[in-house]
Design a protein around this motif. Structure first.
Motif, PDB file in Angstrom:
ATOM      1  N   ASP A  64      -1.746   2.585 -49.661  1.00 22.51           N
ATOM      2  CA  ASP A  64      -0.831   2.866 -50.762  1.00 22.51           C
ATOM      3  C   ASP A  64      -0.708   4.377 -50.967  1.00 22.51           C
ATOM      4  OD1 ASP A  64       0.823   2.105 -52.953  1.00 22.51           O
ATOM      5  OD2 ASP A  64      -0.822   2.524 -54.329  1.00 22.51           O
ATOM      6  N   SER A  65       0.403   4.808 -51.548  1.00 22.60           N
ATOM      7  CA  SER A  65       0.619   6.231 -51.859  1.00 22.60           C
ATOM      8  C   SER A  65       0.288   6.488 -53.322  1.00 22.60           C
ATOM      9  CB  SER A  65       2.073   6.616 -51.572  1.00 22.60           C
ATOM     10  OG  SER A  65       2.389   6.414 -50.210  1.00 22.60           O
ATOM     11  N   TRP A  66      -0.465   7.566 -53.573  1.00 25.45           N
ATOM     12  CA  TRP A  66      -0.886   7.877 -54.937  1.00 25.45           C
ATOM     13  C   TRP A  66      -1.305   9.339 -55.040  1.00 25.45           C
ATOM     14  CZ3 TRP A  66      -5.675   9.245 -53.371  1.00 25.45           C
ATOM     15  CH2 TRP A  66      -6.341   8.454 -52.418  1.00 25.45           C
ATOM     16  N   VAL A  67      -1.400   9.820 -56.277  1.00 27.19           N
ATOM     17  CA  VAL A  67      -1.909  11.172 -56.529  1.00 27.19           C
ATOM     18  C   VAL A  67      -3.308  11.068 -57.116  1.00 27.19           C
ATOM     19  CG1 VAL A  67       0.413  12.071 -56.862  1.00 27.19           C
ATOM     20  CG2 VAL A  67      -0.926  11.359 -58.857  1.00 27.19           C
ATOM     21  N   SER A  68      -4.066  12.157 -57.018  1.00 27.37           N
ATOM     22  CA  SER A  68      -5.462  12.092 -57.448  1.00 27.37           C
ATOM     23  C   SER A  68      -6.016  13.482 -57.710  1.00 27.37           C
ATOM     24  CB  SER A  68      -6.309  11.413 -56.361  1.00 27.37           C
ATOM     25  OG  SER A  68      -7.662  11.302 -56.772  1.00 27.37           O
ATOM     26  N   ILE A  69      -7.169  13.496 -58.320  1.00 26.35           N
ATOM     27  CA  ILE A  69      -8.069  14.649 -58.287  1.00 26.35           C
ATOM     28  C   ILE A  69      -9.449  14.095 -57.962  1.00 26.35           C
ATOM     29  CG2 ILE A  69      -9.211  16.486 -59.588  1.00 26.35           C
ATOM     30  CD1 ILE A  69      -6.673  16.937 -61.120  1.00 26.35           C
ATOM     31  N   GLY A  70      -9.839  14.243 -56.710  1.00 22.56           N
ATOM     32  CA  GLY A  70     -11.207  13.974 -56.304  1.00 22.56           C
ATOM     33  C   GLY A  70     -11.581  12.571 -55.895  1.00 22.56           C
ATOM     34  N   LEU A  71     -10.882  11.541 -56.391  1.00 24.75           N
ATOM     35  CA  LEU A  71     -11.316  10.164 -56.143  1.00 24.75           C
ATOM     36  C   LEU A  71     -10.201   9.331 -55.522  1.00 24.75           C
ATOM     37  CD1 LEU A  71     -13.295   9.443 -59.441  1.00 24.75           C
ATOM     38  CD2 LEU A  71     -14.232  10.057 -57.201  1.00 24.75           C
ATOM     39  N   GLU A  72     -10.599   8.333 -54.696  1.00 18.98           N
ATOM     40  CA  GLU A  72      -9.615   7.504 -54.017  1.00 18.98           C
ATOM     41  C   GLU A  72      -9.394   6.152 -54.683  1.00 18.98           C
ATOM     42  OE1 GLU A  72     -11.121   7.107 -50.074  1.00 18.98           O
ATOM     43  OE2 GLU A  72     -12.653   5.633 -50.620  1.00 18.98           O
ATOM     44  N   ASP A  73     -10.132   5.852 -55.749  1.00 16.97           N
ATOM     45  CA  ASP A  73      -9.893   4.601 -56.465  1.00 16.97           C
ATOM     46  C   ASP A  73     -10.286   4.771 -57.929  1.00 16.97           C
ATOM     47  OD1 ASP A  73     -12.731   3.990 -56.769  1.00 16.97           O
ATOM     48  OD2 ASP A  73     -12.723   3.321 -54.690  1.00 16.97           O
ATOM     49  N   GLN A  74     -10.273   3.670 -58.672  1.00 13.02           N
ATOM     50  CA  GLN A  74     -10.460   3.725 -60.123  1.00 13.02           C
ATOM     51  C   GLN A  74     -11.908   3.866 -60.565  1.00 13.02           C
ATOM     52  OE1 GLN A  74     -10.519  -1.051 -61.179  1.00 13.02           O
ATOM     53  NE2 GLN A  74      -8.561  -0.016 -61.026  1.00 13.02           N
ATOM     54  N   THR A  75     -12.860   3.779 -59.653  1.00 17.04           N
ATOM     55  CA  THR A  75     -14.272   3.838 -60.017  1.00 17.04           C
ATOM     56  C   THR A  75     -14.626   5.185 -60.641  1.00 17.04           C
ATOM     57  OG1 THR A  75     -14.779   2.359 -58.166  1.00 17.04           O
ATOM     58  CG2 THR A  75     -16.625   3.531 -59.186  1.00 17.04           C
ATOM     59  N   ALA A  76     -15.044   5.170 -61.905  1.00 16.55           N
ATOM     60  CA  ALA A  76     -15.423   6.382 -62.650  1.00 16.55           C
ATOM     61  C   ALA A  76     -14.308   7.425 -62.660  1.00 16.55           C
ATOM     62  CB  ALA A  76     -16.710   6.981 -62.081  1.00 16.55           C
ATOM     63  N   ASN A  77     -13.071   6.964 -62.609  1.00 19.60           N
ATOM     64  CA  ASN A  77     -11.921   7.862 -62.508  1.00 19.60           C
ATOM     65  C   ASN A  77     -11.339   8.133 -63.894  1.00 19.60           C
ATOM     66  OD1 ASN A  77      -9.484   9.170 -61.844  1.00 19.60           O
ATOM     67  ND2 ASN A  77      -9.282   8.006 -59.944  1.00 19.60           N
ATOM     68  N   ALA A  78     -11.418   9.389 -64.338  1.00 17.22           N
ATOM     69  CA  ALA A  78     -10.959   9.763 -65.679  1.00 17.22           C
ATOM     70  C   ALA A  78      -9.668  10.576 -65.646  1.00 17.22           C
ATOM     71  CB  ALA A  78     -12.051  10.560 -66.394  1.00 17.22           C
ATOM     72  N   MET A  79      -8.965  10.581 -64.507  1.00 18.35           N
ATOM     73  CA  MET A  79      -7.761  11.391 -64.381  1.00 18.35           C
ATOM     74  C   MET A  79      -6.635  10.873 -65.268  1.00 18.35           C
ATOM     75  SD  MET A  79      -5.585  12.353 -60.960  1.00 18.35           S
ATOM     76  CE  MET A  79      -4.407  11.015 -61.185  1.00 18.35           C
TER      77      MET A  79
END
Length: 226
Positions: A108-123
């Motif tokens: 899938d296409s997505w934007v991020s800062i540092g992480l590739e999934d929702q685990t502990a993701n606060a973006m």
């Protein structure tokens, strides 16, 4: 009313990002991580999947990726981005538990800062319209950002880089300059001493002049071999 509040908030973010920051010794680059079938049904067969990174010194971090009126953000494909039905616009929408059942979700296409999934993701993101990202192969803004707070560990570099997004081009060749029309971003973060830095107009694609020089070098090398 909600639209007006959202617009004002996005403008405030752009103003904060532009203030009191030094230019950084930071670069951006794209890496091909997959070329081939997604392992499921796509809109148009195979994909070329790239990951966009910010490269920096040890102890540095990224807090925001943004576009503003002085320097817009533009990540565009020469075609369409692959968007999985179980995916999300940001890595915070990627459920890793679903990838086993739906392998194509991994591309899938997505934007991020540092992480590739929702685990502990606060973006979070503000002022970003993902409509064209999902339908027209383009993500652009001159008044928006995706960001983390300075105490979110996911912004910290790992092995000298921070993940900024994944972009799968439907029918891509695996040649970055053929698959992508633009990969230009602005970044803000902190160095190892806690000083704020910015990168304006970081571009993962070679400039047209650089491409011309590379082509000339190739011609020269072939002539010498003769």
């Amino acid at each position: 009313m909600n639209t007006k509040v959202f617009s004002i908030s996005a403008a405030a973010v752009s103003s904060v990002l532009a203030a009191s920051a030094a230019t950084a010794d930071v670069s951006v680059s794209a890496e091909l991580v997959h070329l081939g079938n997604t392992g499921g049904t796509t809109q148009s067969g195979d994909v070329a999947t790239y990951r966009l990174y910010a490269n920096m010194d040890a102890g540095w971090r990224v807090d925001a990726v943004y576009g503003n009126s002085e320097s817009s953000l533009d990540i565009s494909a020469n075609g369409l981005f692959y968007q999985n039905a179980f995916g999300g616009d940001t890595s915070a929408g990627i459920n890793p538990a679903l990838i086993f059942a739906f392998p194509s979700l991994a591309y899938d296409s997505w934007v991020s800062i540092g992480l590739e999934d929702q685990t502990a993701n606060a973006m979070n993101n503000i002022g970003i319209d993902f409509g064209a990202f999902n339908t027209a192969g383009s993500l652009a803004t001159d008044n928006g950002s995706w960001f983390v707070t300075p105490d979110d560990i996911q912004g910290q570099e790992v092995d000298g880089r921070v993940l900024l997004g994944q972009f799968s081009v439907i029918g891509g060749s695996g040649v970055l300059t053929d698959d992508m029309a633009a990969m230009s971003v602005n970044l803000q973060g902190k160095d190892a001493s806690g000083n704020t830095w910015t990168l304006i107009g970081g571009n993962a694609l070679p400039a047209p002049g650089a491409l011309a020089l590379l082509g000339l070098a190739g011609v020269t090398a072939r002539r010498r071999r003769k």
